[in-house]
Design a protein around this motif. Structure first.
Motif, PDB file in Angstrom:
ATOM      1  N   LYS A   2       0.909  -1.223   0.015  1.00 59.57           N
ATOM      2  CA  LYS A   2       0.086  -0.121   0.226  1.00 59.57           C
ATOM      3  C   LYS A   2       0.815   1.110  -0.112  1.00 59.57           C
ATOM      4  O   LYS A   2       1.844   1.257   0.798  1.00 59.57           O
ATOM      5  N   LYS A   3       0.377   2.182  -0.789  1.00 57.15           N
ATOM      6  CA  LYS A   3       1.280   3.604  -0.948  1.00 57.15           C
ATOM      7  C   LYS A   3      -0.003   4.637  -0.685  1.00 57.15           C
ATOM      8  O   LYS A   3      -0.951   4.502  -1.322  1.00 57.15           O
ATOM      9  N   LEU A   4       0.516   5.865  -0.465  1.00 61.13           N
ATOM     10  CA  LEU A   4      -0.348   7.146  -0.548  1.00 61.13           C
ATOM     11  C   LEU A   4       0.036   7.833  -1.803  1.00 61.13           C
ATOM     12  O   LEU A   4       0.707   8.751  -1.756  1.00 61.13           O
ATOM     13  N   ILE A   5      -0.684   7.158  -2.902  1.00 62.81           N
ATOM     14  CA  ILE A   5      -0.562   7.745  -4.239  1.00 62.81           C
ATOM     15  C   ILE A   5      -1.941   7.672  -4.962  1.00 62.81           C
ATOM     16  O   ILE A   5      -2.780   7.023  -4.288  1.00 62.81           O
ATOM     17  N   ASN A   6      -2.060   8.276  -6.106  1.00 61.22           N
ATOM     18  CA  ASN A   6      -3.237   8.208  -6.789  1.00 61.22           C
ATOM     19  C   ASN A   6      -2.968   7.300  -7.940  1.00 61.22           C
ATOM     20  O   ASN A   6      -2.951   6.048  -7.741  1.00 61.22           O
ATOM     21  N   ASP A   7      -2.602   7.648  -9.150  1.00 62.43           N
ATOM     22  CA  ASP A   7      -2.091   6.810 -10.311  1.00 62.43           C
ATOM     23  C   ASP A   7      -0.489   6.833 -10.224  1.00 62.43           C
ATOM     24  O   ASP A   7       0.165   7.795 -10.069  1.00 62.43           O
ATOM     25  N   PRO A   8      -0.013   5.472 -10.094  1.00 66.36           N
ATOM     26  CA  PRO A   8       1.375   5.330 -10.285  1.00 66.36           C
ATOM     27  C   PRO A   8       2.058   6.241 -11.102  1.00 66.36           C
ATOM     28  O   PRO A   8       3.114   6.612 -10.919  1.00 66.36           O
ATOM     29  N   GLU A   9       1.491   6.385 -12.415  1.00 64.26           N
ATOM     30  CA  GLU A   9       2.044   7.116 -13.430  1.00 64.26           C
ATOM     31  C   GLU A   9       2.212   8.558 -13.167  1.00 64.26           C
ATOM     32  O   GLU A   9       2.867   9.463 -13.800  1.00 64.26           O
ATOM     33  N   ASP A  10       1.484   9.127 -12.057  1.00 64.17           N
ATOM     34  CA  ASP A  10       1.536  10.436 -11.951  1.00 64.17           C
ATOM     35  C   ASP A  10       2.357  10.920 -10.715  1.00 64.17           C
ATOM     36  O   ASP A  10       2.161  12.124  -9.920  1.00 64.17           O
ATOM     37  N   VAL A  11       2.820   9.757  -9.994  1.00 68.08           N
ATOM     38  CA  VAL A  11       3.649  10.160  -8.731  1.00 68.08           C
ATOM     39  C   VAL A  11       4.647  11.279  -8.733  1.00 68.08           C
ATOM     40  O   VAL A  11       4.493  12.195  -7.765  1.00 68.08           O
ATOM     41  N   VAL A  12       5.675  11.354  -9.882  1.00 69.66           N
ATOM     42  CA  VAL A  12       6.370  12.416  -9.953  1.00 69.66           C
ATOM     43  C   VAL A  12       5.990  13.933 -10.138  1.00 69.66           C
ATOM     44  O   VAL A  12       6.212  14.563  -9.534  1.00 69.66           O
ATOM     45  N   ASP A  13       5.145  13.582 -11.182  1.00 70.34           N
ATOM     46  CA  ASP A  13       4.286  15.036 -11.546  1.00 70.34           C
ATOM     47  C   ASP A  13       3.583  15.466 -10.199  1.00 70.34           C
ATOM     48  O   ASP A  13       3.912  16.759  -9.933  1.00 70.34           O
ATOM     49  N   GLU A  14       2.895  14.883  -9.435  1.00 71.78           N
ATOM     50  CA  GLU A  14       1.973  15.227  -8.358  1.00 71.78           C
ATOM     51  C   GLU A  14       3.073  15.771  -7.161  1.00 71.78           C
ATOM     52  O   GLU A  14       2.769  16.488  -6.201  1.00 71.78           O
ATOM     53  N   PRO A  31       6.752  25.218 -16.375  1.00 70.60           N
ATOM     54  CA  PRO A  31       5.829  24.670 -16.945  1.00 70.60           C
ATOM     55  C   PRO A  31       5.877  23.649 -18.069  1.00 70.60           C
ATOM     56  O   PRO A  31       6.864  23.794 -18.843  1.00 70.60           O
ATOM     57  N   GLY A  32       5.392  22.488 -17.816  1.00 66.32           N
ATOM     58  CA  GLY A  32       5.121  21.257 -18.703  1.00 66.32           C
ATOM     59  C   GLY A  32       6.549  20.441 -18.617  1.00 66.32           C
ATOM     60  O   GLY A  32       7.044  19.658 -19.342  1.00 66.32           O
ATOM     61  N   THR A  33       7.358  20.719 -17.505  1.00 65.72           N
ATOM     62  CA  THR A  33       8.455  20.070 -17.242  1.00 65.72           C
ATOM     63  C   THR A  33       8.808  19.543 -15.711  1.00 65.72           C
ATOM     64  O   THR A  33       7.687  19.616 -14.790  1.00 65.72           O
ATOM     65  N   TYR A  34       9.631  18.765 -15.619  1.00 62.94           N
ATOM     66  CA  TYR A  34       9.942  18.209 -14.196  1.00 62.94           C
ATOM     67  C   TYR A  34      11.284  18.802 -13.413  1.00 62.94           C
ATOM     68  O   TYR A  34      11.947  18.662 -12.674  1.00 62.94           O
ATOM     69  N   ASP A  86      16.618  17.341 -22.844  1.00 63.69           N
ATOM     70  CA  ASP A  86      16.095  18.584 -23.211  1.00 63.69           C
ATOM     71  C   ASP A  86      15.665  19.279 -21.835  1.00 63.69           C
ATOM     72  O   ASP A  86      15.622  20.685 -21.890  1.00 63.69           O
ATOM     73  N   GLU A  87      15.102  18.705 -20.830  1.00 68.04           N
ATOM     74  CA  GLU A  87      14.842  19.441 -19.631  1.00 68.04           C
ATOM     75  C   GLU A  87      16.104  19.874 -18.934  1.00 68.04           C
ATOM     76  O   GLU A  87      16.062  20.746 -18.287  1.00 68.04           O
ATOM     77  N   VAL A  88      16.936  18.859 -18.913  1.00 67.95           N
ATOM     78  CA  VAL A  88      18.446  19.542 -18.539  1.00 67.95           C
ATOM     79  C   VAL A  88      18.820  20.806 -19.156  1.00 67.95           C
ATOM     80  O   VAL A  88      19.068  21.665 -18.430  1.00 67.95           O
ATOM     81  N   SER A  89      18.718  20.969 -20.363  1.00 66.64           N
ATOM     82  CA  SER A  89      18.861  22.033 -21.233  1.00 66.64           C
ATOM     83  C   SER A  89      18.086  23.324 -20.797  1.00 66.64           C
ATOM     84  O   SER A  89      18.605  24.194 -20.560  1.00 66.64           O
ATOM     85  N   ASP A  90      16.763  22.805 -20.551  1.00 68.67           N
ATOM     86  CA  ASP A  90      15.969  24.121 -20.012  1.00 68.67           C
ATOM     87  C   ASP A  90      16.441  24.430 -18.585  1.00 68.67           C
ATOM     88  O   ASP A  90      16.233  25.746 -18.400  1.00 68.67           O
TER      89      ASP A  90
END
Length: 333
Positions: A2-14, A31-34, A86-90
């Protein structure tokens, strides 16, 4: 598991959204990046400092270390995955104020490849001057599944602290790189795992280990260590980890050091202090003077039970920079 998450694919974003919503006075998100950036970056007259890597090592995925006196930006990847070039460059372009940008990279093949590509993109697109330091503080192995050479683990946080303080103190790009490299060269780390970690998408342990076993010399992605042995008392574990680090660093009697007793994500603070107590005794026995001690979670492996021990040998310059004021989402002094 069990984990306190919503969708596993959204963990980093959220998770990144959560850092920014809680600490908007210190950091913002591109915006639009991590990419998480110091709220007031770029800073006129100051070298930028950028780091990052795969998520799951919080706050050592680096978003927790963005702020005054430390990193100007951090680039997160998915869990245990290198961030895209590309996000490193940003990130590099976003924090450049004309004084150049130091990029601190942990020594994993994916990170090296993507960060170096991102640096080249930033240099070509925006004519940014850059320098690099690759952290490789893990004394356990010379080669691993993920790296050519020693891995960059919790000692990277000392490098972040020293580089950020140097840049904040007005060091130029080459001097910031020099002192960050010195911090890396003077630092060693070794860790142990009592359990595996559980990635959000897989939802089960990444490796098998019996209840009465521990892994010595682990990486932070579930890589095997140098030895699997029966579980031992905390003092014996601290003796092994600290002893291997000190053998590698070989400090002279009377040297001053800073230490980190770092939890891997699932170890209670009380147990970390039991380890730190023994680390202090070992340093006293070896006639080493502990200048500063950090105990807590600085570079985790998700929810793994275990710990690592880091030692950095100090000189007057490193002591001054270690003491420099810092304010980030997870560090303030």
């Amino acid at each position: 598991m069990k984990k306190l998450i919503n969708d596993p694919e959204d963990v980093v974003d959220e998770s990144i959204d959560g850092v920014v919503s809680a600490h908007g006075d210190l950091v913002r998100r591109l915006p639009g990046t991590y990419v998480v950036v110091r709220e007031d970056a770029p800073i006129d007259g100051k070298v930028g400092v950028v780091s990052g890597g795969g998520s799951g090592h919080e706050p050592g995925g680096a978003t927790g270390y963005v702020g005054r006196g430390m990193l100007d930006a951090a680039v997160a990847g998915e869990v245990f995955t290198s961030p895209p070039a590309d996000e490193v460059s940003d990130a590099v372009r976003e924090v450049d104020a004309g004084e150049g940008v130091l990029v601190i990279i942990t020594n994993y093949e994916g990170d090296i490849m993507n960060f170096e590509t991102g640096i080249e993109m930033a240099e070509a697109d925006a004519d940014v001057e850059t320098a690099q330091v690759v952290t490789n503080d893990d004394v356990a192995v010379e080669e691993s599944t993920y790296s050519s050479g020693r891995r960059g683990v919790c000692g990277t946080i000392f490098v972040h602290k020293i580089a950020g303080a140097a840049a904040d103190s007005g060091y130029d790009l080459e001097e910031t790189r020099r002192v960050a490299q010195k911090a890396n060269d003077n630092t060693g780390t070794m860790g142990t795992a009592l359990t595996s970690c559980v990635t959000p998408e897989k939802g089960e342990p990444t490796f098998d280990i019996d209840e009465d076993e521990i892994e010595i010399g682990i990486g932070v992605h579930g890589e095997p260590g140098v030895e699997r042995t029966t579980h031992k008392p905390a003092d014996e574990i601290a003796d092994r980890l600290t002893g291997d680090v000190l053998e590698d660093l070989d400090p002279d009697p009377g040297a001053e050091v800073a230490t980190i007793v770092n939890g891997m994500g699932g170890t209670p603070l009380s147990e970390l202090y039991i380890l730190d107590r023994r680390v202090s005794q070992i340093l006293d026995d070896r006639d080493l003077d502990r200048y500063e001690a950090w105990v807590g979670e600085y570079f985790t492996s998700l929810d793994m039970q275990g710990a690592s021990i880091t030692v950095m040998e100090l000189d007057d310059e490193l002591k001054e920079l270690l003491d420099h004021p810092v304010e980030t989402p997870t560090m303030k002094q």
